[in-house]
Write a protein that holds these residues in place. Structure first.
Motif, PDB file in Angstrom:
ATOM      1  N   ILE A 128     -55.753   1.678  27.197  1.00 13.35           N
ATOM      2  CA  ILE A 128     -56.671   0.589  27.517  1.00 13.35           C
ATOM      3  C   ILE A 128     -56.283  -0.646  26.720  1.00 13.35           C
ATOM      4  O   ILE A 128     -55.581  -0.546  25.713  1.00 13.35           O
ATOM      5  N   SER A 129     -56.761  -1.780  27.163  1.00 15.23           N
ATOM      6  CA  SER A 129     -56.533  -3.028  26.435  1.00 15.23           C
ATOM      7  C   SER A 129     -57.841  -3.468  25.797  1.00 15.23           C
ATOM      8  O   SER A 129     -58.888  -3.437  26.443  1.00 15.23           O
ATOM      9  N   LEU A 130     -57.770  -3.846  24.523  1.00 14.65           N
ATOM     10  CA  LEU A 130     -58.945  -4.332  23.803  1.00 14.65           C
ATOM     11  C   LEU A 130     -58.601  -5.650  23.125  1.00 14.65           C
ATOM     12  O   LEU A 130     -57.440  -5.905  22.797  1.00 14.65           O
ATOM     13  N   ASP A 131     -59.612  -6.447  22.877  1.00 11.73           N
ATOM     14  CA  ASP A 131     -59.452  -7.689  22.149  1.00 11.73           C
ATOM     15  C   ASP A 131     -58.925  -7.376  20.754  1.00 11.73           C
ATOM     16  O   ASP A 131     -59.445  -6.499  20.061  1.00 11.73           O
ATOM     17  N   ALA A 132     -57.893  -8.090  20.322  1.00  5.14           N
ATOM     18  CA  ALA A 132     -57.260  -7.811  19.035  1.00  5.14           C
ATOM     19  C   ALA A 132     -58.232  -7.982  17.869  1.00  5.14           C
ATOM     20  O   ALA A 132     -58.209  -7.186  16.918  1.00  5.14           O
ATOM     21  N   GLU A 133     -59.085  -8.994  17.925  1.00  4.14           N
ATOM     22  CA  GLU A 133     -60.046  -9.200  16.839  1.00  4.14           C
ATOM     23  C   GLU A 133     -61.005  -8.021  16.725  1.00  4.14           C
ATOM     24  O   GLU A 133     -61.367  -7.609  15.616  1.00  4.14           O
ATOM     25  N   LEU A 134     -61.403  -7.492  17.858  1.00  8.10           N
ATOM     26  CA  LEU A 134     -62.296  -6.337  17.868  1.00  8.10           C
ATOM     27  C   LEU A 134     -61.616  -5.135  17.213  1.00  8.10           C
ATOM     28  O   LEU A 134     -62.210  -4.453  16.372  1.00  8.10           O
ATOM     29  N   VAL A 135     -60.372  -4.906  17.556  1.00 15.17           N
ATOM     30  CA  VAL A 135     -59.638  -3.771  16.996  1.00 15.17           C
ATOM     31  C   VAL A 135     -59.413  -3.948  15.500  1.00 15.17           C
ATOM     32  O   VAL A 135     -59.568  -3.003  14.721  1.00 15.17           O
ATOM     33  N   VAL A 136     -59.083  -5.149  15.078  1.00 10.33           N
ATOM     34  CA  VAL A 136     -58.876  -5.398  13.644  1.00 10.33           C
ATOM     35  C   VAL A 136     -60.171  -5.150  12.890  1.00 10.33           C
ATOM     36  O   VAL A 136     -60.170  -4.536  11.816  1.00 10.33           O
ATOM     37  N   GLU A 137     -61.289  -5.588  13.440  1.00 11.23           N
ATOM     38  CA  GLU A 137     -62.575  -5.358  12.775  1.00 11.23           C
ATOM     39  C   GLU A 137     -62.865  -3.859  12.658  1.00 11.23           C
ATOM     40  O   GLU A 137     -63.330  -3.385  11.614  1.00 11.23           O
ATOM     41  N   VAL A 138     -62.586  -3.113  13.709  1.00 12.80           N
ATOM     42  CA  VAL A 138     -62.782  -1.660  13.673  1.00 12.80           C
ATOM     43  C   VAL A 138     -61.873  -1.035  12.623  1.00 12.80           C
ATOM     44  O   VAL A 138     -62.300  -0.155  11.872  1.00 12.80           O
ATOM     45  N   MET A 139     -60.644  -1.494  12.551  1.00 13.93           N
ATOM     46  CA  MET A 139     -59.716  -0.959  11.554  1.00 13.93           C
ATOM     47  C   MET A 139     -60.229  -1.207  10.135  1.00 13.93           C
ATOM     48  O   MET A 139     -60.173  -0.313   9.289  1.00 13.93           O
ATOM     49  N   VAL A 140     -60.747  -2.393   9.887  1.00 16.55           N
ATOM     50  CA  VAL A 140     -61.260  -2.720   8.554  1.00 16.55           C
ATOM     51  C   VAL A 140     -62.483  -1.870   8.231  1.00 16.55           C
ATOM     52  O   VAL A 140     -62.587  -1.284   7.149  1.00 16.55           O
TER      53      VAL A 140
END
Length: 66
Positions: A6-18
């Motif tokens: 799937i494709s997700l917004d990069a900012e969303l993924v970075v926030e989840v990673m943090v």
């Protein structure tokens, strides 16, 4: 197990990673999804237990006071 891309917004993924404290985007999103599913199962179990308790209370004969 089958995989889905799937494709997700990069900012969303970075926030989840943090928030998850994970350096890999795939692992971070997987942790969030697994947590969401586990939380749903816990909620279902609590609701079922509450309904069972209510059902037991309805079927018990009233206690006599004396």
């Amino acid at each position: 197990m089958a995989k889905v891309a799937i494709s997700l917004d990069a900012e969303l993924v970075v926030e989840v990673m943090v928030l998850a404290g994970v350096g890999n985007p795939q692992d971070a999103v997987e942790l969030v999804v697994r947590d969401y599913i586990a939380r749903g199962h816990r909620t279902e179990a609590r609701v079922a237990a509450r309904e069972e308790t209510a059902r037991d209370d309805e079927t018990r004969p009233p206690e006599t006071q004396g």
